[in-house]
Write a protein that holds these residues in place. Structure first.
Motif, mmCIF file in Angstrom:
data_model
loop_
_atom_site.group_PDB
_atom_site.id
_atom_site.type_symbol
_atom_site.label_atom_id
_atom_site.label_comp_id
_atom_site.label_asym_id
_atom_site.label_seq_id
_atom_site.Cartn_x
_atom_site.Cartn_y
_atom_site.Cartn_z
ATOM 1 N N LYS A 1 -56.408 -30.890 -6.648
ATOM 2 C CA LYS A 1 -56.961 -29.730 -5.947
ATOM 3 C C LYS A 1 -56.459 -28.430 -6.588
ATOM 4 C CE LYS A 1 -57.302 -31.863 -1.308
ATOM 5 N NZ LYS A 1 -56.714 -33.189 -1.520
ATOM 6 N N VAL A 2 -55.158 -28.394 -6.915
ATOM 7 C CA VAL A 2 -54.603 -27.219 -7.591
ATOM 8 C C VAL A 2 -55.290 -27.029 -8.940
ATOM 9 C CG1 VAL A 2 -52.529 -26.165 -8.561
ATOM 10 C CG2 VAL A 2 -52.381 -27.440 -6.413
ATOM 11 N N GLU A 3 -55.464 -28.141 -9.679
ATOM 12 C CA GLU A 3 -56.147 -28.068 -10.969
ATOM 13 C C GLU A 3 -57.565 -27.512 -10.800
ATOM 14 O OE1 GLU A 3 -56.783 -31.131 -14.666
ATOM 15 O OE2 GLU A 3 -57.597 -31.736 -12.724
ATOM 16 N N TRP A 4 -58.275 -27.963 -9.780
ATOM 17 C CA TRP A 4 -59.641 -27.482 -9.541
ATOM 18 C C TRP A 4 -59.644 -25.979 -9.286
ATOM 19 C CZ3 TRP A 4 -62.544 -24.786 -6.142
ATOM 20 C CH2 TRP A 4 -63.938 -24.888 -6.249
ATOM 21 N N LEU A 5 -58.711 -25.502 -8.483
ATOM 22 C CA LEU A 5 -58.638 -24.065 -8.212
ATOM 23 C C LEU A 5 -58.375 -23.289 -9.495
ATOM 24 C CD1 LEU A 5 -56.550 -24.178 -4.909
ATOM 25 C CD2 LEU A 5 -58.906 -23.376 -5.102
ATOM 26 N N LEU A 6 -57.456 -23.771 -10.302
ATOM 27 C CA LEU A 6 -57.131 -23.084 -11.562
ATOM 28 C C LEU A 6 -58.340 -23.009 -12.481
ATOM 29 C CD1 LEU A 6 -53.635 -24.683 -12.162
ATOM 30 C CD2 LEU A 6 -54.066 -22.226 -11.910
ATOM 31 N N ARG A 7 -59.148 -24.059 -12.468
ATOM 32 C CA ARG A 7 -60.287 -24.113 -13.387
ATOM 33 C C ARG A 7 -61.525 -23.402 -12.862
ATOM 34 N NH1 ARG A 7 -60.583 -30.295 -15.886
ATOM 35 N NH2 ARG A 7 -58.637 -30.213 -17.085
ATOM 36 N N VAL B 1 -50.857 -27.210 -14.399
ATOM 37 C CA VAL B 1 -50.287 -26.421 -13.300
ATOM 38 C C VAL B 1 -48.975 -25.789 -13.759
ATOM 39 C CG1 VAL B 1 -49.399 -26.484 -10.948
ATOM 40 C CG2 VAL B 1 -51.312 -27.969 -11.603
ATOM 41 N N PRO B 2 -48.882 -24.461 -13.796
ATOM 42 C CA PRO B 2 -47.617 -23.819 -14.179
ATOM 43 C C PRO B 2 -46.538 -24.085 -13.126
ATOM 44 C CG PRO B 2 -49.448 -22.239 -14.188
ATOM 45 C CD PRO B 2 -49.928 -23.472 -13.493
ATOM 46 N N VAL B 3 -45.393 -24.586 -13.559
ATOM 47 C CA VAL B 3 -44.323 -24.891 -12.614
ATOM 48 C C VAL B 3 -43.893 -23.634 -11.863
ATOM 49 C CG1 VAL B 3 -41.948 -25.738 -12.393
ATOM 50 C CG2 VAL B 3 -43.536 -26.877 -13.956
ATOM 51 N N ARG B 4 -43.944 -22.469 -12.539
ATOM 52 C CA ARG B 4 -43.503 -21.223 -11.898
ATOM 53 C C ARG B 4 -44.374 -20.855 -10.700
ATOM 54 N NH1 ARG B 4 -44.321 -15.878 -15.468
ATOM 55 N NH2 ARG B 4 -43.520 -15.046 -13.511
ATOM 56 N N ALA B 5 -45.595 -21.400 -10.632
ATOM 57 C CA ALA B 5 -46.496 -21.092 -9.520
ATOM 58 C C ALA B 5 -46.272 -21.989 -8.305
ATOM 59 C CB ALA B 5 -47.954 -21.202 -9.975
ATOM 60 N N LEU B 6 -45.384 -22.973 -8.452
ATOM 61 C CA LEU B 6 -45.118 -23.911 -7.358
ATOM 62 C C LEU B 6 -43.891 -23.459 -6.561
ATOM 63 C CD1 LEU B 6 -45.685 -27.251 -9.309
ATOM 64 C CD2 LEU B 6 -47.257 -26.151 -7.694
ATOM 65 N N PRO B 7 -43.807 -23.848 -5.302
ATOM 66 C CA PRO B 7 -42.688 -23.393 -4.480
ATOM 67 C C PRO B 7 -41.375 -24.075 -4.844
ATOM 68 C CG PRO B 7 -44.107 -24.888 -3.238
ATOM 69 C CD PRO B 7 -44.802 -24.615 -4.530
ATOM 70 N N GLU B 8 -40.271 -23.405 -4.505
ATOM 71 C CA GLU B 8 -38.957 -24.037 -4.623
ATOM 72 C C GLU B 8 -38.877 -25.167 -3.604
ATOM 73 O OE1 GLU B 8 -34.306 -23.055 -3.519
ATOM 74 O OE2 GLU B 8 -35.707 -21.391 -3.778
#
Length: 489
Positions: A136-142, A203-210
């Motif tokens: 789902k995250v990949e779909w949003l990014l694309r 998915v960039p790791v920096r965009a994911l939550p701690e």
């Protein structure tokens, strides 16, 4: 007082508990479901937040909570639903993609064909399915203009719904280990975002939550975000894990089943992630300090939905509770079995092509037989899931704690105990998901210890197995035969 926020698929429930585990205040509101295309399901993240804020106020008012009385907040949420937002403004950048959304089914098939399933399974405990958050995250990014660039520059972030609510409450971009474990991006053994999996989906790791343990502080609420209260959010877990904790299944071998439209069976399997066989998932149960507890999970597609089919599809009952006296009116099932594969079979079989099947009908069979066969099928499917879990974990089930709508059906609960051969226990507080969030928050803020959680949890009903081994073996053999007939091929 402890405030539990239960952010579900169709609405938000807020419950206030005192430190004895008594429910003292509640609020509930639904929010809008969006279906832009067949198979697509979305939520407006702002509407979810506004609904959460409103019901929190209702529950706090209902409980008469005054300044200084609220100790902490716990959050539990629909798992796998994901949204994107601007961390500087707090504004969503697209509607949230809901766990039910199937738009990435073809992408999951591509990844399986390319040979990635084994790596995903080993590291995440999951399977490649659009149910989970990663694709789902990949779909949003694309597909959302400019989002990929924004994410790489730190101007867009992603999170499951717990993460979104904590951001709105506290301004922190965090999540817990249970929700992270449902993303396809998290290594459940090392409890870190997996860079190789993130690279696979772009998915960039920096965009994911701690990621933090489920029990402990995630941030302090801003007074304007929580009706004047500045308190820690000190417990978070996805809904099924919160229910496991809310049922006080704190030790290996303890398990729960939530009997809803479908059913979710979770078995506490200890501090080492077990290798799940096909048809089961390995998931994080919760994290506390440096210790992570794991669970095996089974998803059964059709349980309560089969009772709904008797009512709405066949018209042979007026309400779900009619099944109890109908089933009890028969001395036996007379060889009638119903395999409710109305949407295929879930755990542990995972056969999407199986079809609903009724076997053993004679001229003497009537609606009581169908009602009984439907309740029996709920118990047999749970039995199949539990036996697969026991084999995988090496942990025998010591008792099954039951919640959800069908747990009020006394005939079903007794039959479940009989076929499992262990006690089935129904708790005093039926809202176990929200209670679990309160328990997590209570331990996280120091109001309770885990030992006290076990003491605060109270049983309402206990069903001890009374069926003999020979009768059980005959019944289960009949179920296995019916199951074989229902499966594809």
């Amino acid at each position: 007082m402890l405030l539990a926020l239960d952010e579900g698929t169709t609405g938000v429930t807020a419950l206030v508990f005192d430190t004895e585990g008594e429910l003292v205040g509640r609020g509930y509101r639904e929010f809008t479901q969006h279906f832009p295309r067949p198979g697509w399901v979305e939520h407006d993240a702002n509407e979810v937040w506004e609904t959460t804020h409103a019901v929190a106020g209702e529950a706090l008012e209902d409980a008469g909570v005054v300044e200084g009385e609220l100790l902490a907040v716990g959050i539990t949420n629909q798992r796998e639903t994901v949204c994107a937002w601007d961390p500087s403004t707090g504004e969503p950048l697209h509607r949230a993609l809901v766990w039910q959304d199937r738009r990435t089914a073809d992408r999951c098939a591509q990844l399986r064909t390319a040979g990635h399933e084994s790596m995903v399974r080993t590291r995440t405990g999951l399977v490649l399915d659009p149910y989970f958050s990663g694709t789902k995250v990949e779909w949003l990014l694309r597909n959302v203009d400019g989002l990929e660039q924004r994410a790489r520059e730190g101007r867009a972030v992603f999170g499951t719904m717990d993460s979104w609510l904590v951001f709105k409450l506290c301004g922190e971009h965090v999540t817990d280990t249970t929700n992270a474990s449902r993303t396809l991006l998290f290594d459940i053994g090392r409890c870190v975002w997996d860079e190789e999996l993130c690279d696979l989906l772009g998915v960039p790791v920096r965009a994911l939550p701690e990621v933090r343990p489920s029990i402990g502080e995630f941030g302090r609420t801003r007074p304007e975000a929580l009706h004047g209260h500045a308190v820690p959010v000190s417990g978070i877990a996805g809904d099924q894990q919160a229910a496991l904790y809310g049922q006080a299944c704190l030790d290996p071998g303890q398990g729960k089943n939530t009997y809803g439209t479908g059913s979710f069976v979770l078995l506490n399997s200890g501090v080492h992630p077990p290798t799940a066989p096909p048809g089961l998932l390995t998931t994080v149960a919760w994290g506390i300090g440096q210790r992570t507890q794991y669970a095996l999970e089974a998803s059964i597609f059709v349980t309560g939905a089969a009772v709904q089919w008797l009512r709405d599809g066949l018209g042979i009952i007026e309400q779900a509770s009619d099944t109890e006296p109908l089933a009890a009116s028969l001395a036996s099932n007379d060889g009638v079995y119903f395999v409710p594969a109305l949407t295929g079979l879930g755990s542990p079989h995972w056969d999407p092509h199986a079809r609903g099947t009724i076997v053993g009908l004679t001229r003497g069979a009537g609606r009581a037989h169908l009602a009984r066969a439907t309740l029996e099928a709920i118990a047999y499917q749970t039995l199949d899931a539990v036996r697969a879990m026991e084999a995988a974990s090496g942990q025998p089930l010591v008792e099954l704690r039951a919640d959800g709508g069908a747990s009020v059906n006394r005939w079903l609960m007794q039959f479940q105990a009989d076929v499992l051969g262990v006690p089935v226990v129904v708790p005093e507080v039926s809202e176990t998901t929200a209670l679990g969030a309160a328990f997590l928050a209570g331990v996280g803020c120091g109001a309770w210890t885990q030992d006290q959680v076990s003491r605060v949890w109270r049983e309402k009903s206990r069903y001890e197995p009374v069926m003999g081994d020979d009768e059980r073996e005959v019944l289960v053999a009949g179920w296995r035969d019916a199951l074989t007939r229902a499966k594809a091929g």
